[in-house]
Structures are given as C-alpha cells and as structure tokens.
Enzyme design. Sequence first.
Site, PDB file in Angstrom:
ATOM      1  N   SER A  24       0.817  -1.213   0.000  1.00  0.00           N
ATOM      2  CA  SER A  24       0.000   0.000   0.000  1.00  0.00           C
ATOM      3  C   SER A  24       0.856   1.270   0.000  1.00  0.00           C
ATOM      4  O   SER A  24       1.874   1.361   0.672  1.00  0.00           O
ATOM      5  CB  SER A  24      -0.884   0.011   1.242  1.00  0.00           C
ATOM      6  OG  SER A  24      -1.620   1.208   1.286  1.00  0.00           O
ATOM      7  N   LYS A  48      -3.446   2.299  -2.262  1.00  0.00           N
ATOM      8  CA  LYS A  48      -2.993   3.210  -1.219  1.00  0.00           C
ATOM      9  C   LYS A  48      -4.143   3.430  -0.246  1.00  0.00           C
ATOM     10  O   LYS A  48      -5.276   3.071  -0.537  1.00  0.00           O
ATOM     11  CB  LYS A  48      -2.460   4.516  -1.832  1.00  0.00           C
ATOM     12  CG  LYS A  48      -3.512   5.526  -2.270  1.00  0.00           C
ATOM     13  CD  LYS A  48      -2.837   6.720  -2.905  1.00  0.00           C
ATOM     14  CE  LYS A  48      -2.564   7.880  -1.951  1.00  0.00           C
ATOM     15  NZ  LYS A  48      -1.494   7.767  -1.006  1.00  0.00           N
ATOM     16  N   ASN A  72       9.272   8.704   4.787  1.00  0.00           N
ATOM     17  CA  ASN A  72       8.168   9.450   4.190  1.00  0.00           C
ATOM     18  C   ASN A  72       7.195   9.877   5.261  1.00  0.00           C
ATOM     19  O   ASN A  72       7.025   9.202   6.283  1.00  0.00           O
ATOM     20  CB  ASN A  72       7.466   8.616   3.115  1.00  0.00           C
ATOM     21  CG  ASN A  72       6.387   7.730   3.701  1.00  0.00           C
ATOM     22  OD1 ASN A  72       5.272   8.181   3.974  1.00  0.00           O
ATOM     23  ND2 ASN A  72       6.717   6.469   3.934  1.00  0.00           N
ATOM     24  N   ALA A  73       6.597  11.026   5.023  1.00  0.00           N
ATOM     25  CA  ALA A  73       5.515  11.516   5.879  1.00  0.00           C
ATOM     26  C   ALA A  73       4.517  12.193   4.956  1.00  0.00           C
ATOM     27  O   ALA A  73       4.432  13.413   4.873  1.00  0.00           O
ATOM     28  CB  ALA A  73       6.048  12.490   6.921  1.00  0.00           C
ATOM     29  N   ASN A 102      -6.702  -0.723   1.064  1.00  0.00           N
ATOM     30  CA  ASN A 102      -6.139  -0.314   2.350  1.00  0.00           C
ATOM     31  C   ASN A 102      -6.996   0.813   2.904  1.00  0.00           C
ATOM     32  O   ASN A 102      -7.274   1.792   2.226  1.00  0.00           O
ATOM     33  CB  ASN A 102      -4.685   0.137   2.147  1.00  0.00           C
ATOM     34  CG  ASN A 102      -4.033   0.538   3.456  1.00  0.00           C
ATOM     35  OD1 ASN A 102      -4.398   1.531   4.072  1.00  0.00           O
ATOM     36  ND2 ASN A 102      -3.050  -0.233   3.893  1.00  0.00           N
ATOM     37  N   ASN A 130      -5.224  -0.267   7.899  1.00  0.00           N
ATOM     38  CA  ASN A 130      -4.025   0.494   8.234  1.00  0.00           C
ATOM     39  C   ASN A 130      -4.195   1.108   9.617  1.00  0.00           C
ATOM     40  O   ASN A 130      -4.788   2.168   9.769  1.00  0.00           O
ATOM     41  CB  ASN A 130      -3.789   1.594   7.188  1.00  0.00           C
ATOM     42  CG  ASN A 130      -2.545   2.403   7.498  1.00  0.00           C
ATOM     43  OD1 ASN A 130      -1.839   2.129   8.462  1.00  0.00           O
ATOM     44  ND2 ASN A 130      -2.276   3.406   6.684  1.00  0.00           N
ATOM     45  N   CYS A 133      -0.100   3.702  10.401  1.00  0.00           N
ATOM     46  CA  CYS A 133       0.579   4.798   9.718  1.00  0.00           C
ATOM     47  C   CYS A 133       1.181   5.732  10.767  1.00  0.00           C
ATOM     48  O   CYS A 133       0.465   6.260  11.603  1.00  0.00           O
ATOM     49  CB  CYS A 133      -0.382   5.581   8.834  1.00  0.00           C
ATOM     50  SG  CYS A 133       0.445   6.996   8.067  1.00  0.00           S
ATOM     51  N   GLY A 273       7.245  -2.643  -1.906  1.00  0.00           N
ATOM     52  CA  GLY A 273       6.924  -1.255  -1.579  1.00  0.00           C
ATOM     53  C   GLY A 273       7.868  -0.267  -2.217  1.00  0.00           C
ATOM     54  O   GLY A 273       7.800   0.006  -3.413  1.00  0.00           O
TER      55      GLY A 273
END
Lengths: 312, 318
Positions: A24, A48, A72-73, A102, A130, A133, A273
């Site tokens: 995802s 995603k 990543n953010a 997801n 999810n 995260c 990924g």
Amino acid sequence: MAGRVDISVEFGGVRLGNPVVTASGTCGYADELGEFMDLRRLGGFVTKSITARPRKGNPTPRIVETDSGMLNAIGLANIGLERFVEEKVPVLAGLGIPVFVNVAGETIEQYAAVVERLAGEGAIAGFELNISCPNVKKGGITFGTEAGLVKEITAAVKAACGGKMLMVKLTPNVTDISVTARAAIEAGADALSLVNTFTAMVIDIEQRKPVLANRTGGLSGPAIRPIAVYLVSKVYREVAKDAGVPIMGMGGIMTASDAIEFMIAGASAVGIGTASFVRPDCAVRVVEGIESYCERHGIGNIKDLIGSLEAG
Amino acid sequence: MADNGTSSGKGQFDAAVRENRLIGERFYKLKLEFFGEGAEAFEGFRPGQFAQVDISGTALPPADSIPDELRDSAGRDVLLRRPFSFTDVTSDRGRTWAELLYCVVGPSTLRMTTLQAGDSLSVIGPLGNGFWVPEGKKTALLVAGGMGSPPVQCLAKMLAKDYPEITPTAFAGAKRAGDLPFEGRMDEVSREIGFVLKEFGRHGIESIVATDDGSAGFKGLVTDCMVQWLTGNSAPRKEMIIYACGPEAMLAKAAAIARERGIDCQVSMERRMACGTGICQSCAVECRVEGSSETVYKLCCKDGPVFDAREVVFSDRE
C-alpha cells in the site's frame, strides 16, 4: 516455466496466483504502474490508503532519502472514499487480480464506514486495515500500538466487511509485535501484513531542524529488511502458524531473494513497496525470480517454502 | 500555434552514455543515447519535462578526486532515482540523444562523474508537463537561476525553432560566477545584454548574466536585472511571457513581478521526489483554487513541474 512449479497461495480465503503483491502507498490507487508492467502477472494489488473524506496530506518536504532507505511523511493524502468509488473501483475491476483496499481513518466508526461502503463492490477481494501509519496525528498509530484498541477496531471492521477478507497491517513501533498480532487474530483478522514503516527522523545539521515538515517519518527500504524478516519470523512462530493465519511480509524487498527470505521466515505473500519507486516493474521481476528459485531447488509447490526456516 | 507542453508514451528505458564532459568548476554535460522505444518516447520530450535516472549502480570516483566538501557524505548509499531535466534533445532516424547538465553536489552527482562512453543507465521518462506557449506571445523572458538553467536552455531552442514570431531574451543568475552552469569564462562576460552566453546565442537569442556578488555580469539578483530590462521595454505586457526555473525564492519574485505587470508567467518547480510518476505523493506543491481561499496540493512530478505562476503558493521550506 510456469506450470512446473505451483506458486499460487491461499491467503486468508483468497487465492493468489503467486505470492507477490504491491504494498500500500507505493503503487497508487489502481493502474498507475500499468505503464511499466503487466499487473495481471502479480498475485494481488493493495491500494494506497483510502479514508472516508479526502485528505490533503502533510506539508513538504514529505520525503528524505537515507542510507539504503527513505523516510516518508505523506500524511495519507488521498482522494477520499467517494471519488475512489467513482473513479478507481471501475479500473480495479478490470485488473483481473485480487484487489485489497487499504483503509485508514481517525475513529473506529470512520474505518467501519469505509469498509461497509466498499464491501459490496465485486471488484474488491478484501481489505487491509491500516492501523499503523506513523505520520497521521490522532491517527492510526495509536490504534496499532495498543492491543486493546487493535482488538476493538479489528472486530468492528470485520463486522462491516460483509464476509470479505480482512488483513491487519501491524506497526513495528511496539515493544512486542506478537501481542498486537495476537489481538488482531483473536478479533477475527483473516491475515496479517507486517511490517509498516519504522518511525524515524533525519536532521538537517546546518539548520538543526528535522528535514521533514512533519518532523518524523516512516523509514522504509532495504535498511529495514533484516528487522522486518525477524519480526515476520517471530510473529509466524509465536502466533500466526498455530492460529493458521497467513502473513504478508514486507519491508525493503528489492529482489526475489529478499522476498524468498520473508517466505522462509513464514510469509505466505510478500509486499513490494519502496522498490517500486526505483524499479516500477520490480514486482514482476520478483515473481520471475521466485519461480526460478523454486525450479532450482526442486520445489514443486511454493507452500513447501513458507515457514521452512531450519532450526539452525 | 498553442500547445500544452505534454508528451505521451513514458516508460523505463536503457540509455547509453555517449559523452560525459566537465564544462566548469563542478558542471558536467552528460550525453545519452536512446534506441528503439526509448528513442521514440524521448523524441517527444518537451522542454521542462524531466526524467528519473538510476544512479544506484554507478561507482564512486577514487578518494583523491572527491572534493573536500563532499568527502563526508560521498559514501552515502543511493537508493532513489534522481530527477533531471534535459538541456537539449535531438532525434535522427530512430535514435534520440539527450543532453543532461549536472552539478556535482552530493553522492549521486559525484557518482555520475565516473560515467564513461559506453556505460548504460536506466532512465524513466519523459515525465511531467513542460512549458507551453499561449497564443499571441511575441516576447519571452527566459529566467534561469543557477541549476535551473537546463529546461530554460531546452525551451530557448524550441522557441527559436518553432516560434519565429517570439523574440526570447535570457536572464541567467547565480550567487557568483562559478555557479553559472554555462560553458566559457563567466568572470569575463559582458555586463550588458548581448550574445553573452553561447547556449542561447547559438539560437540567435540575446542573454545577460547576473550574480549576487558581481563576479560576473550585472551585480544583483537576476530578477532585479529583469525588472530593469522591463522598465526599458515598452512592448505590450499581454504579448510577453516569463518562463522561469531556479530556486523557489527566485520563482516567487519572478511570479510577483509578472503579476504586478500583468505578464503571463510559467515556473518550473522543484521538490524532493521518490518515484516521479505520481505514485509516492512526495512532491506536493501547494496551489490556489480559483474562486476559493482554500489551497490544494498538486504533484510537482505529474501536475508540473511547470505550473502557471498564479497558481502556486511559494514555500520557503524546500
């Protein structure tokens, strides 16, 4: 080539033609990678994260590269449930492989509402929850780190699934991942996916500030792979094997050899990924590599590979 | 003729290195050749579009040829592809050549210095949307700040070739003479406008150089230089267009100058990006929504990198 080796797997009630699935957040909503590879050659597709309402995402910088990895953010930037249903679900229906959506949210009700809305879509084989995260405030991470909440949200979402497969994505940012794995399984998870990214920080030493606008981000890529392999092996051994719940292993898989490590550790499927950012056709290459590994080792059925780690 | 600056048919291709030549203190020109489908795809390359180049398998130079300021970070592992625009793309009978101008600033560009004729690189592209030419333009101001010059050079050629009705003038700025990514002795160039830079002169385009410290050309910001030129030019603003690529502060200034004078302006933005194909969502550019006080994030790689300047909310973080 195919035919001699059976690389299909049963995954939480869904049959995958092979164990390789997109992870995802790294392959878009539907067919974005279709220009680089034939998606039908994959075992499955994970979209995603979708949330009930559209999300703008975090300010930039949203990523920074580190040695053998990246932070990543993004902040779950996505078009929201309604546009997803209108624009993307019809495309997903044409992919011809099992699709897992997801799902993310800020409250249990939001998660359940998204799943309930999508449960009736024939194009969707199941869901990935999810709850891990690390980049959303008030968001998933609090669910994913407390066993009680994992249980509660898994049970609530499972009830809204309309009988479809539910996979819970675990965060590695916990003391003992087997505790949250067990909680998810007890609440009805059909499968587990692990691991999500590790909370991390990169500092700009000239400015003495975090590089990311969000300060912290999730570390992914080859840098995390040995830790992810260990965690898959641990969850498989301590929880999942006896419960008969399959694992989707992920974390820095760049090659078929990496994927095979995860499978030996106990993963029935693997997620590609970060590698897709660098080599958009990586997932297909991994499928080919797994096939030739099986041939080379005289493995007629890939099930014999799953969890085959020797005591050593 | 108006066009929208896009091309179709992106993909992942192998390119052969044909030349890798040092052109200044830290600037190199890398010439790549594409074949077959890659040649076809990049034949459609539009100025301002870009490509994602995989440098991860390229070797480091020997330790004694690594500049002091990069010694600490030189060994850093390279995972992600690096986005580059091209200065020039030419095609002939099924082959396409692309010229990539780069500045040695970190582990990837340091590795690129070791590329030699015959080496192969994986390149994804052409990506994003390039500059476009609205109807009725007769004067184009090409504004390049530092390493923002490649897409502007590429655009100069296209305007000279395909738009005879447009007279372009190039403004190239940098902090100091050594930061100007052009061939020749920058500290010796004229302070006046003329055929100063051969990269533009070869297309019959006049240019002027500006440096913050006055070590080459006009002393001051390239945008100040542009304002001075505009003050002495009475052509109708509606027939003008500003094309800019460079640091975000420069783009913000160019956009403000354009807005105050009613001149169209396109800016080529830069953001940290992972994939370059719209998937990772890293390269967000904050954009205004017409008729609303709200903003949205568009993607530099997919919606840009060239944006109408009126749309962009410039940031000081990148």
